[in-house]
Design a protein around this motif. Structure first.
Motif, PDB file in Angstrom:
ATOM      1  N   GLN A  37     -11.510  -9.927   0.443  1.00 54.88           N
ATOM      2  CA  GLN A  37     -10.060  -9.924   0.243  1.00 54.88           C
ATOM      3  C   GLN A  37      -9.571  -8.512  -0.065  1.00 54.88           C
ATOM      4  O   GLN A  37      -8.548  -8.069   0.467  1.00 54.88           O
ATOM      5  CB  GLN A  37      -9.676 -10.857  -0.908  1.00 54.88           C
TER       6      GLN A  37
ATOM      7  N   GLN B 250      -7.491  -4.966   2.727  1.00 55.08           N
ATOM      8  CA  GLN B 250      -6.304  -4.146   2.463  1.00 55.08           C
ATOM      9  C   GLN B 250      -6.522  -2.675   2.801  1.00 55.08           C
ATOM     10  O   GLN B 250      -5.583  -1.888   2.779  1.00 55.08           O
ATOM     11  CB  GLN B 250      -5.897  -4.275   0.979  1.00 55.08           C
TER      12      GLN B 250
ATOM     13  N   GLU C  98      -5.252 -17.198  -8.108  1.00 53.10           N
ATOM     14  CA  GLU C  98      -4.125 -16.456  -7.533  1.00 53.10           C
ATOM     15  C   GLU C  98      -3.964 -15.075  -8.147  1.00 53.10           C
ATOM     16  O   GLU C  98      -3.565 -14.126  -7.475  1.00 53.10           O
ATOM     17  CB  GLU C  98      -2.838 -17.273  -7.694  1.00 53.10           C
ATOM     18  N   ASP C  99      -4.270 -14.955  -9.434  1.00 54.70           N
ATOM     19  CA  ASP C  99      -4.170 -13.654 -10.095  1.00 54.70           C
ATOM     20  C   ASP C  99      -5.170 -12.670  -9.486  1.00 54.70           C
ATOM     21  O   ASP C  99      -4.840 -11.520  -9.210  1.00 54.70           O
ATOM     22  CB  ASP C  99      -4.406 -13.809 -11.600  1.00 54.70           C
TER      23      ASP C  99
ATOM     24  N   ARG D 156      -4.041 -11.543  -6.073  1.00 50.97           N
ATOM     25  CA  ARG D 156      -2.972 -10.542  -6.171  1.00 50.97           C
ATOM     26  C   ARG D 156      -3.573  -9.161  -6.499  1.00 50.97           C
ATOM     27  O   ARG D 156      -3.194  -8.152  -5.903  1.00 50.97           O
ATOM     28  CB  ARG D 156      -1.961 -10.959  -7.237  1.00 50.97           C
ATOM     29  N   ARG D 157      -4.517  -9.136  -7.438  1.00 50.72           N
ATOM     30  CA  ARG D 157      -5.144  -7.859  -7.808  1.00 50.72           C
ATOM     31  C   ARG D 157      -5.993  -7.293  -6.665  1.00 50.72           C
ATOM     32  O   ARG D 157      -6.102  -6.081  -6.499  1.00 50.72           O
ATOM     33  CB  ARG D 157      -5.973  -8.021  -9.083  1.00 50.72           C
TER      34      ARG D 157
ATOM     35  N   LYS E  87      -5.303  -7.329  -3.599  1.00 50.61           N
ATOM     36  CA  LYS E  87      -4.430  -6.661  -2.621  1.00 50.61           C
ATOM     37  C   LYS E  87      -4.147  -5.215  -2.971  1.00 50.61           C
ATOM     38  O   LYS E  87      -3.779  -4.425  -2.106  1.00 50.61           O
ATOM     39  CB  LYS E  87      -3.124  -7.440  -2.483  1.00 50.61           C
ATOM     40  N   THR E  88      -4.289  -4.852  -4.244  1.00 52.38           N
ATOM     41  CA  THR E  88      -3.991  -3.471  -4.650  1.00 52.38           C
ATOM     42  C   THR E  88      -5.191  -2.782  -5.282  1.00 52.38           C
ATOM     43  O   THR E  88      -5.046  -1.704  -5.854  1.00 52.38           O
ATOM     44  CB  THR E  88      -2.821  -3.455  -5.654  1.00 52.38           C
TER      45      THR E  88
END
Length: 194
Positions: A35, A39, A182-183, A186-187, A189-190
């Protein structure tokens, strides 16, 4: 500090080595690493290695035998050494096993001790300035359980004069469960990019 570093840093010429430390394929840590890697810019090289498939010889500490040097590695150990030295960024993707890195990951890091003592290799000096990242999935929501793993990677980077960029953590117990965190998604992705 991290955001500022990533903003200023150019990804051109970067080569990421993902070192998968799980003893099974397709686990939560591997999924989380994928994941995050998705990115990265498309022109960033990615090399994925499953450590459990590398069949490293058992590490033997011979620092105090003879002159304390080690022979150049051969076979899978040489393959791993070359991949390690070719990378600008190393990503240790190890699930949390007994509060620490997995056995294949620990064995890989143990071999660094020998590689530092191969005459003419200059392994430690050549690792200086490279970037070290960590990715791990652990059971339970208490991420402090991963403190020993984070400490291992932090101290490894410090000793090798590498730039440690932290560990991406996720809570997952059963295979595939990481996709419901989900947290963590989200992390992810960055984690590598701003």
């Amino acid at each position: 500090m991290r955001a500022q570093y990533m903003h200023m840093h150019d990804f051109s010429g970067r080569r990421f080595l993902f070192l998968l430390g799980s003893t099974r394929t397709g686990g939560n840590t591997e999924t989380l690493a994928q994941q995050a890697a998705a990115q990265l810019p498309s022109d960033v090289e990615q090399h994925w290695v499953r450590l459990a498939e590398m069949r490293l010889p058992a590490f033997a500490d011979v620092r105090h035998d003879g002159d304390g040097s080690y022979p150049p590695p051969t076979g899978h150990a040489r393959t791993l050494l070359d991949a390690t030295l070719d990378a600008t960024d190393l990503v240790i993707a190890s699930p949390l096993y007994w509060y620490a890195v997995s056995t294949p990951t620990k064995q890989y890091l143990d071999h660094w001790s020998g590689w530092m003592r191969v005459p003419g290799l200059d392994f430690r000096a050549r690792m200086a300035g490279r970037t070290l990242w960590g990715v791990t999935a652990l059971s339970g929501a208490d991420h402090s359980d991963a403190d020993p793993l984070v400490g291992t990677l932090t101290k490894t980077a410090r000793y090798m004069h590498m730039d440690f960029r932290g560990v991406l953590l996720a809570s997952a117990t059963r295979p595939g469960q990481v996709t419901t965190d989900e947290d963590a998604a989200r992390r992810a992705k960055t984690f590598f990019t701003p």
